[in-house]
Design an enzyme around this catalytic site. Structure first.
Site, mmCIF file in Angstrom:
data_model
loop_
_atom_site.group_PDB
_atom_site.id
_atom_site.type_symbol
_atom_site.label_atom_id
_atom_site.label_comp_id
_atom_site.label_asym_id
_atom_site.label_seq_id
_atom_site.Cartn_x
_atom_site.Cartn_y
_atom_site.Cartn_z
ATOM 1 N N ASP A 12 0.808 -1.227 0.000
ATOM 2 C CA ASP A 12 0.000 0.000 0.000
ATOM 3 C C ASP A 12 0.837 1.271 0.000
ATOM 4 O OD1 ASP A 12 -2.234 -1.654 0.099
ATOM 5 O OD2 ASP A 12 -2.322 -1.600 2.284
ATOM 6 N N LYS A 15 1.897 2.126 -5.053
ATOM 7 C CA LYS A 15 2.436 1.543 -6.289
ATOM 8 C C LYS A 15 1.519 1.818 -7.473
ATOM 9 C CE LYS A 15 2.456 -2.503 -4.329
ATOM 10 N NZ LYS A 15 2.107 -2.146 -2.949
ATOM 11 N N GLY A 39 -4.518 -4.352 -3.777
ATOM 12 C CA GLY A 39 -5.482 -3.298 -4.124
ATOM 13 C C GLY A 39 -4.672 -2.099 -4.542
ATOM 14 N N HIS A 40 -4.612 -1.823 -5.841
ATOM 15 C CA HIS A 40 -3.781 -0.736 -6.357
ATOM 16 C C HIS A 40 -4.690 0.392 -6.856
ATOM 17 C CE1 HIS A 40 -0.305 -3.793 -7.158
ATOM 18 N NE2 HIS A 40 -0.641 -3.695 -5.898
ATOM 19 N N GLN A 222 2.038 -6.115 -3.184
ATOM 20 C CA GLN A 222 2.460 -6.201 -1.777
ATOM 21 C C GLN A 222 3.753 -5.404 -1.562
ATOM 22 O OE1 GLN A 222 1.347 -9.587 -3.218
ATOM 23 N NE2 GLN A 222 -0.565 -8.653 -2.675
HETATM 24 P P1 GDP Z 1 -0.711 0.289 -3.554
HETATM 25 O O1 GDP Z 1 -1.310 -0.972 -3.061
HETATM 26 O O2 GDP Z 1 0.753 0.377 -3.277
HETATM 27 O O3 GDP Z 1 -1.033 0.579 -4.995
HETATM 28 O O4 GDP Z 1 -1.385 1.462 -2.691
HETATM 29 P P2 GDP Z 1 -2.955 1.601 -2.321
HETATM 30 O O5 GDP Z 1 -3.700 1.998 -3.523
HETATM 31 O O6 GDP Z 1 -3.409 0.390 -1.585
HETATM 32 O O7 GDP Z 1 -2.896 2.750 -1.235
HETATM 33 C C1 GDP Z 1 -2.376 4.005 -1.517
HETATM 34 C C2 GDP Z 1 -3.469 5.054 -1.231
HETATM 35 O O8 GDP Z 1 -2.870 6.328 -1.139
HETATM 36 C C3 GDP Z 1 -4.485 5.166 -2.345
HETATM 37 O O9 GDP Z 1 -5.724 5.512 -1.772
HETATM 38 C C4 GDP Z 1 -3.952 6.293 -3.208
HETATM 39 O O10 GDP Z 1 -4.976 6.967 -3.951
HETATM 40 C C5 GDP Z 1 -3.376 7.202 -2.153
HETATM 41 N N1 GDP Z 1 -2.212 7.997 -2.553
HETATM 42 C C6 GDP Z 1 -1.197 7.672 -3.401
HETATM 43 N N2 GDP Z 1 -0.265 8.645 -3.418
HETATM 44 C C7 GDP Z 1 -0.699 9.589 -2.569
HETATM 45 C C8 GDP Z 1 -0.157 10.842 -2.122
HETATM 46 O O11 GDP Z 1 0.930 11.250 -2.494
HETATM 47 N N3 GDP Z 1 -0.894 11.543 -1.207
HETATM 48 C C9 GDP Z 1 -2.085 11.115 -0.732
HETATM 49 N N4 GDP Z 1 -2.722 11.861 0.163
HETATM 50 N N5 GDP Z 1 -2.625 9.959 -1.127
HETATM 51 C C10 GDP Z 1 -1.935 9.204 -2.023
HETATM 52 P P1 IMO Z 2 -0.851 -4.228 -2.220
HETATM 53 O O1 IMO Z 2 -0.394 -4.826 -3.526
HETATM 54 C C1 IMO Z 2 -0.977 -4.524 2.121
HETATM 55 C C2 IMO Z 2 -1.133 -8.556 3.841
HETATM 56 C C3 IMO Z 2 -2.395 -8.952 4.563
HETATM 57 C C4 IMO Z 2 -1.819 -9.887 5.601
HETATM 58 C C5 IMO Z 2 -0.699 -10.603 4.835
HETATM 59 C C6 IMO Z 2 -1.092 -11.955 4.287
HETATM 60 O O2 IMO Z 2 -2.146 -3.498 -2.314
HETATM 61 O O3 IMO Z 2 0.237 -3.429 -1.609
HETATM 62 P P2 IMO Z 2 -2.617 -12.701 2.222
HETATM 63 O O4 IMO Z 2 -4.072 -12.470 1.960
HETATM 64 O O5 IMO Z 2 -1.717 -12.188 1.167
HETATM 65 O O6 IMO Z 2 -2.318 -14.124 2.580
HETATM 66 O O7 IMO Z 2 -2.317 -11.862 3.584
HETATM 67 O O8 IMO Z 2 -0.357 -9.736 3.787
HETATM 68 N N1 IMO Z 2 -1.316 -8.074 2.446
HETATM 69 C C7 IMO Z 2 -1.229 -6.788 2.079
HETATM 70 N N2 IMO Z 2 -1.040 -5.678 2.816
HETATM 71 N N3 IMO Z 2 -1.062 -4.436 0.782
HETATM 72 C C8 IMO Z 2 -1.213 -5.544 0.031
HETATM 73 O O9 IMO Z 2 -1.175 -5.515 -1.313
HETATM 74 C C9 IMO Z 2 -1.344 -6.794 0.678
HETATM 75 N N4 IMO Z 2 -1.518 -8.061 0.249
HETATM 76 C C10 IMO Z 2 -1.482 -8.830 1.340
HETATM 77 O O10 IMO Z 2 -3.039 -7.853 5.136
HETATM 78 O O11 IMO Z 2 -1.230 -9.154 6.637
HETATM 79 MG MG MG Z 3 -2.860 -1.632 -1.843
#
Ligand code: GDP
Ligand code: IMO
Ligand code: MG
Length: 422
Positions: A12, A15, A39-40, A222
């Site tokens: 999270d 990415k 979840g991207h 991840q």
């Molecule tokens: P990922 O799994 O690495 O793709 O990240 P996620 O999408 O799970 O979580 C990142 C969250 O931060 C999302 O809700 C993005 O829209 C948000 N986000 C990304 N870059 C920024 C930033 O620079 N500032 C803020 N406030 N939010 C951001």
């Molecule tokens: P992205 O790609 C954050 C965490 C889960 C749990 C552990 C194992 O969005 O960054 P699993 O279901 O994979 O067996 O769970 O890994 N986890 C993540 N945490 N971002 C993710 O993906 C994750 N994918 C798995 O919360 O702790």
């Molecule tokens: Mg994510």
């Protein structure tokens, strides 16, 4: 130029946003590990898209998006994502490619994932998407692959065999009624039919593109400390999340990789259980969680939050050979009087300046911090690195020096425009 993009913390990091930006410059985007546990998030013109399986480059017209052999595919989730894109008017025909070798998540994987968690003394806090059990079957050599969904006879054989064992386990260990062969068989043949136009030999496709001089972006899911080997085991996911995983999960030689980019949040978050040395105390954690909207993009769970841990990210730089870093969510730190960076751990009188793989240390160590002044300005409006407040530049400079990789992107908001290239 073939680039691998990886998360340097516990996922999270942001990415999705960077993948979307970099996708404009490449021809192919290849997701190589994980499954719908990811979840991207991509925000375009105020519209938020969350991708679980489909590469985050799909919003760019004409780009080929591959789901590689290292991914575990839940066809139900895949269909939902395809439907969502179709409703949003995004055409994916002839652009989405799914490896025939990718393993398939079945209903018993999802149930076993959830039931196992209820029985464990040390819960992992998985996403419940069946990831661990599906990878376990792959390693156990009883997995079902995408290409098997295209052959009724092969699917029948494999599914019957698997269900015999899974239903016994479900009934005897978990008091679950088990699954009927006919239901799964019918549904998964249907999934195979609808996915058939996407399923292909992505190994040849990718290698052919690379041989022709096309550019590939490898999308990691991840983060480094969820890696099955180098993460905070057992509180990890079940795949190789470091850059090496890109080759294994796509069938491309390490010689084809030109650059590795690491993504890090300006602070740290973690969803699920496991050690977290720099975790904030509850009140401040809630403040940052609300400010940074730190709730899981897949499960909606509140994310745990803490200060930036330089030992972890430095280890991630080493493990993946990262030469460039993107620092995300800098804006979330706006208005703080001071900001802390963890520079060491202290445990039983011993000081650690390098990331220790000892779970006891990670669980019980206290952190040594470098404290620096924060800034009052709202960073989201800033477009140019030079216009950042001096305290923000100072924070980035300290991180860059500590981590030994160049910071080439600073993110100050969720949209494409809220990005500073340095
Ligand atoms: P990922 O799994 O690495 O793709 O990240 P996620 O999408 O799970 O979580 C990142 C969250 O931060 C999302 O809700 C993005 O829209 C948000 N986000 C990304 N870059 C920024 C930033 O620079 N500032 C803020 N406030 N939010 C951001
Ligand atoms: P992205 O790609 C954050 C965490 C889960 C749990 C552990 C194992 O969005 O960054 P699993 O279901 O994979 O067996 O769970 O890994 N986890 C993540 N945490 N971002 C993710 O993906 C994750 N994918 C798995 O919360 O702790
Ligand atoms: Mg994510």
């Amino acid at each position: 130029m073939n680039i691998v993009l990886v998360g340097t913390q516990w996922g999270d990091e942001g990415k999705g946003k960077v993948i979307d930006i970099l996708s404009a410059q490449v021809d192919v985007i290849m997701r190589y590990q994980g499954g719908s546990n990811a979840g991207h998030t991509v925000v375009v013109d105020g519209r938020e898209f969350i991708f679980h399986l489909i590469p985050s480059g799909i919003l760019h017209k004409g780009k080929i998006c591959c789901i590689g052999s290292g991914v575990v595919v839940d066809p139900e989730m895949l269909n939902k994502e395809i439907e969502g894109l179709s409703k949003a008017g995004i055409n994916i025909d002839n652009r989405l490619k799914i490896s025939s070798l990718a393993h398939v998540i079945l209903p018993y994987h999802k149930i076993l994932d959830k039931l196992r968690e209820t029985k464990r003394t040390n819960k992992i806090g998985t996403t419940g998407r069946g990831i661990g059990p599906c990878y376990a079957d792959k390693i156990n050599r009883c997995g079902i692959r995408m290409q098997d969904l295209l052959s009724p006879a092969i699917l029948k054989d494999k599914l019957e065999d698997n269900l015999k064992e899974k239903n016994e386990i479900l009934k005897k260990v978990y008091q679950h009624p088990g699954f009927k062969f006919a239901d799964i068989y019918k549904n998964y043949l249907n999934y195979g039919r609808s996915a058939s136009k996407y399923i292909c030999d992505t190994v040849k496709l990718l290698n052919r593109e690379i041989a022709q001089g096309k550019d590939v972006l490898f999308e990691g899911a991840q983060g480094t400390f969820l890696d099955i080997d180098f993460g905070t085991y057992p509180f990890v996911t079940s795949s190789s999340t470091i850059a090496g995983g890109a080759c294994i999960g796509s069938g491309v030689s390490p010689r084809a990789i030109d650059k590795i980019i690491g993504i890090a949040k300006a602070y740290t978050t973690r969803v699920g259980e496991g050690p977290f040395p720099t975790e904030f105390e509850p009140k401040f954690e809630e403040f940052i969680r609300n400010k940074g909207k730190e709730f899981g993009a897949t499960t909606g769970r509140p994310r745990r939050c803490g200060w930036f841990d330089s030992l972890m990210v430095k280890e991630a730089v080493m493990l993946s050979g990262i030469t460039e870093l993107a620092i995300m969510k800098m804006d979330v730190l706006d208005g703080l009087k001071s900001i802390k960076i963890c520079t060491g751990y202290k445990y039983k009188g011993k000081i650690f300046r390098e990331y220790p793989y000892d779970p006891e240390v990670l669980k019980k160590a206290s952190c040594i911090y470098k404290e620096i002044p924060g800034w009052d300005e709202n960073l989201s409006r800033i477009k140019d690195y030079q216009c950042l407040p001096k305290q923000a530049k100072n924070y980035l400079k300290i991180l860059q020096d500590m981590l030994g990789a160049k910071i080439t992107l600073v993110s100050v908001g969720s949209s494409r425009e809220e990005t500073i290239f340095s």
